[in-house]
Scaffold this motif. Structure first.
Motif, PDB file in Angstrom:
ATOM      1  N   ILE A 113       0.685  -1.159   0.084  1.00 44.13           N
ATOM      2  CA  ILE A 113      -0.028  -0.341   0.063  1.00 44.13           C
ATOM      3  C   ILE A 113       0.957   1.230   0.296  1.00 44.13           C
ATOM      4  O   ILE A 113       0.713   2.338  -0.606  1.00 44.13           O
ATOM      5  N   LEU A 114       1.272   1.276   1.100  1.00 44.58           N
ATOM      6  CA  LEU A 114       2.509   2.351   0.774  1.00 44.58           C
ATOM      7  C   LEU A 114       3.468   2.872   0.189  1.00 44.58           C
ATOM      8  O   LEU A 114       3.752   4.097  -0.882  1.00 44.58           O
ATOM      9  N   VAL A 115       4.036   1.536  -1.380  1.00 43.10           N
ATOM     10  CA  VAL A 115       4.591   1.897  -2.450  1.00 43.10           C
ATOM     11  C   VAL A 115       3.282   2.400  -3.019  1.00 43.10           C
ATOM     12  O   VAL A 115       4.437   3.202  -4.451  1.00 43.10           O
ATOM     13  N   ILE A 116       2.672   2.338  -3.455  1.00 40.88           N
ATOM     14  CA  ILE A 116       1.145   1.923  -4.087  1.00 40.88           C
ATOM     15  C   ILE A 116       1.088   4.040  -4.175  1.00 40.88           C
ATOM     16  O   ILE A 116       0.726   4.348  -4.999  1.00 40.88           O
ATOM     17  N   ALA A 117       0.574   4.290  -3.079  1.00 33.46           N
ATOM     18  CA  ALA A 117       0.873   4.989  -2.897  1.00 33.46           C
ATOM     19  C   ALA A 117       2.254   6.276  -3.307  1.00 33.46           C
ATOM     20  O   ALA A 117       1.184   7.049  -3.829  1.00 33.46           O
ATOM     21  N   GLY A 118       2.627   5.743  -3.272  1.00 30.29           N
ATOM     22  CA  GLY A 118       4.310   6.496  -3.301  1.00 30.29           C
ATOM     23  C   GLY A 118       4.214   6.756  -5.009  1.00 30.29           C
ATOM     24  O   GLY A 118       5.230   7.693  -4.960  1.00 30.29           O
ATOM     25  N   MET A 119       4.382   5.860  -5.623  1.00 27.56           N
ATOM     26  CA  MET A 119       4.445   5.728  -6.782  1.00 27.56           C
ATOM     27  C   MET A 119       2.950   6.478  -7.930  1.00 27.56           C
ATOM     28  O   MET A 119       3.457   6.932  -8.417  1.00 27.56           O
ATOM     29  N   SER A 120       2.246   6.442  -7.472  1.00 24.26           N
ATOM     30  CA  SER A 120       0.497   6.888  -7.569  1.00 24.26           C
ATOM     31  C   SER A 120       1.093   8.790  -8.129  1.00 24.26           C
ATOM     32  O   SER A 120       0.800   8.997  -8.511  1.00 24.26           O
TER      33      SER A 120
END
Length: 586
Positions: A113-120
């Motif tokens: 979830i953290l990586v998706i949030a950062g990359m989005s």
């Protein structure tokens, strides 16, 4: 020295650098949980753990039931996942199976979830011509923000919705291109949000309205612009037909228990308190928002319609999330706000996406002869470090509670969450870290009346008089441990749920820990017939002396099945068109 500088520049320019930096910073944020080997339990943890466990067991055993919860929630046969991010629930259930334990699952899912949030967020910034260095830092800044971190600390599903929100705002920023915005991307972003979290998607949709209006007045091709928006809306509806089909069927045929009506919405808004400064908006976040407001006002004539629209939209939603808006007076005019919105702090997800985007655009554009680039970089790094520090501090409290819980030194202190008194010593430790996924579900139970069928539409006052939390715990949780009847439940291959019990009485009125909706087919002792229903949907029968058997199966109907196929083919079409566009672009 020059060689080191050149190497550093090459690393920063590498395509994988943003992803690697975001991944590393996500691991830094999770370091305390990983080091202490903690499982964080928040207000919504047990609720979502039951949802994910149900999906995981459906996948594991192949006994699928889209509507009925046959494994989670005390195997009551109630409906939750069908109206609460069903596809995400199945994906998360698969991750739970692959993880092997609740500790590994929580770490892996939170990391994802953290990586998706950062990359989005990085994608949103870079697509809006924000300088790369600012984009990377602001993406990490967003990854550490309270709306996203709320999933790590308290398992609020808004955190998962927040991870995808930048993709929806990116679709909104395309409106400023006029009629050239992508139909496929707009439909896909909105559909993804709806499939994830309905409330967050509704808030995100509202934020698109001012962007749509601005783009409409900017373009010279208004009819084409309008037609393209309509096509995107139609495609989005087709891609989410499973959600609307489920909601229409359930609400048309049943009166469903609404969510808890809060007595004061102002209480759940941002206030100048320690809780708000640590859990809703950190001081560095607030400073960034104020800086955007200052820059907007000071250089108002300089900014284009895009910056003005985004700034005002973000600031308005920030205002709506605070106690400054008269929410309690609004509740008096429209009482159902207590049901529908509940928490004004939900609006914070939009300022945390939109205002950092505006800040990035403002930082990229030179406003003076001296750019002060390194001052901006240093300020963002400081804001990130301050956010990280507060998050790690909050994780420390969570870790301490987890350690005490595992060592049986304390009990869980969460509203409407109950611990199993019959658990053995060290049972919680084994269930946190072992491969018996059902253990944690049995250690903790939560009374959740949401979406249970009731006899009539409930007003806020009637909701409280019904005492639904007490009733759901008594009838659906404690009833399973009945010494008189000893209920035994079995999930069948066709997705139905069977309960067996032995009655020492003849023709005794018995309330079962099972739920019936209008579309639920009930077979009692080999015969399909009507049964009595309690105030919150629990099944009541006249037990015969000896062994009794009752089976429930939710019958969705052919119309709903058709809508599911429409949804499936719409997503196949979306993936094909998106792949086609990406290949042609390359």
């Amino acid at each position: 020295m020059n060689k080191i500088k050149n190497l550093f520049r090459r690393l920063l320019r590498a395509k994988m650098t943003p992803f690697l930096l975001i991944l590393v910073m996500a691991l830094v944020l999770l370091s305390r949980q990983i080091y202490t080997h903690s499982v964080f339990l928040g207000m919504d943890s047990i609720f979502h753990f039951n949802r994910f466990y149900d999906s995981a067991m459906q996948i594991k055993h192949g006994h699928f039931s889209y509507f009925q919860m046959n494994y989670g929630f005390s195997q009551s046969g109630r409906v939750i996942n069908a109206v609460y991010g069903p596809f995400i629930s199945y994906l998360t259930g698969l991750l739970l199976l692959l993880s092997g334990s609740w500790f590994h699952f929580q770490v892996l899912e939170t990391l994802l979830i953290l990586v998706i949030a950062g990359m989005s967020m990085y994608l949103l910034l870079i697509k809006n011509q924000v300088q790369r260095s600012y984009s990377i830092l602001l993406a990490i800044f967003y990854m550490y923000s309270c709306p996203v971190v709320s999933w790590l600390l308290t398992q609020q599903f808004t955190g998962i919705g927040a991870a995808f929100m930048p993709l929806l705002i990116l679709a909104g920023t395309q409106f400023f291109k006029g009629h050239r915005f992508s139909i496929i991307y707009l439909a896909g972003a909105m559909a993804l949000m709806i499939q994830t979290h309905l409330m967050t998607s509704l808030i995100g949709f509202i934020s698109l309205v001012p962007m749509f209006i601005a783009g409409f007045f900017m373009t010279d091709y208004k009819w084409i612009y309008f037609k393209r928006v309509c096509l995107a809306a139609i495609l989005c509806l087709l891609m989410t037909s499973n959600i609307w089909g489920s909601l229409l069927q359930l609400f048309h045929n049943n009166f469903l228990m609404p969510v808890y009506p809060v007595p004061s919405m102002t209480f759940f808004s941002f206030k100048f308190s320690i809780y708000s400064w640590t859990s809703l908006i950190k001081p560095a976040d607030f400073a960034l928002f104020i800086w955007v407001l200052y820059m907007l006002v000071r250089h108002f004539k300089h900014w284009d319609i895009k910056v003005k629209t985004l700034s005002i939209t973000g600031l308005v939603f920030f205002y709506l999330s605070t106690y400054l808006f008269p929410w309690d007076k609004a509740m008096q005019v429209y009482p159902h706000l207590a049901y529908n919105l509940q928490f004004p702090k939900r609006f914070l997800v939009l300022p945390f996406v939109i205002l950092p985007l505006v800040a990035g655009i403002m930082m990229t554009q030179k406003m003076a002869k001296h750019d002060y680039h390194w001052l901006k970089i240093s300020s963002l790094i400081l804001a990130i470090l301050l956010g990280l520090g507060i998050n790690l501090w909050a994780e420390g409290f969570k870790s301490l509670k987890s350690i005490h819980l595992v060592n049986n030194q304390t009990t869980v202190n969460l509203t409407h969450v109950y611990m199993n008194d019959k658990r053995k010593p060290d049972q919680i430790k084994a269930d946190f870290y072992g491969n018996n996924l059902s253990g944690l579900i049995n250690d903790f139970t939560k009374a959740v009346p949401d979406y249970l069928p009731v006899r009539s539409k409930l007003e806020p006052v009637e909701y409280n008089n019904l005492h639904p939390y007490h009733k759901s715990h008594k009838q659906l949780v404690k009833k399973n441990a009945s010494k008189t009847y000893h209920f035994v439940k079995t999930v069948n291959a066709d997705g139905s749920l069977t309960v067996k019990w032995h009655s020492p009485y003849h023709h005794k009125l018995t309330q079962l820990p099972m739920i019936k909706y209008t579309n639920t087919k009930v077979i009692y002792n080999g015969q399909e017939k009507g049964v009595q229903i309690g105030k919150i949907g629990s099944i009541i029968v006249h037990s015969k002396h000896g062994n009794n058997t009752l089976t429930t199966k939710y019958l969705a109907g052919n119309l709903w099945k058709t809508m599911m196929w429409i949804c499936l083919f719409s997503w196949i079409f979306f993936v094909y068109m998106l792949s086609y566009k990406l290949i042609n672009r390359k």
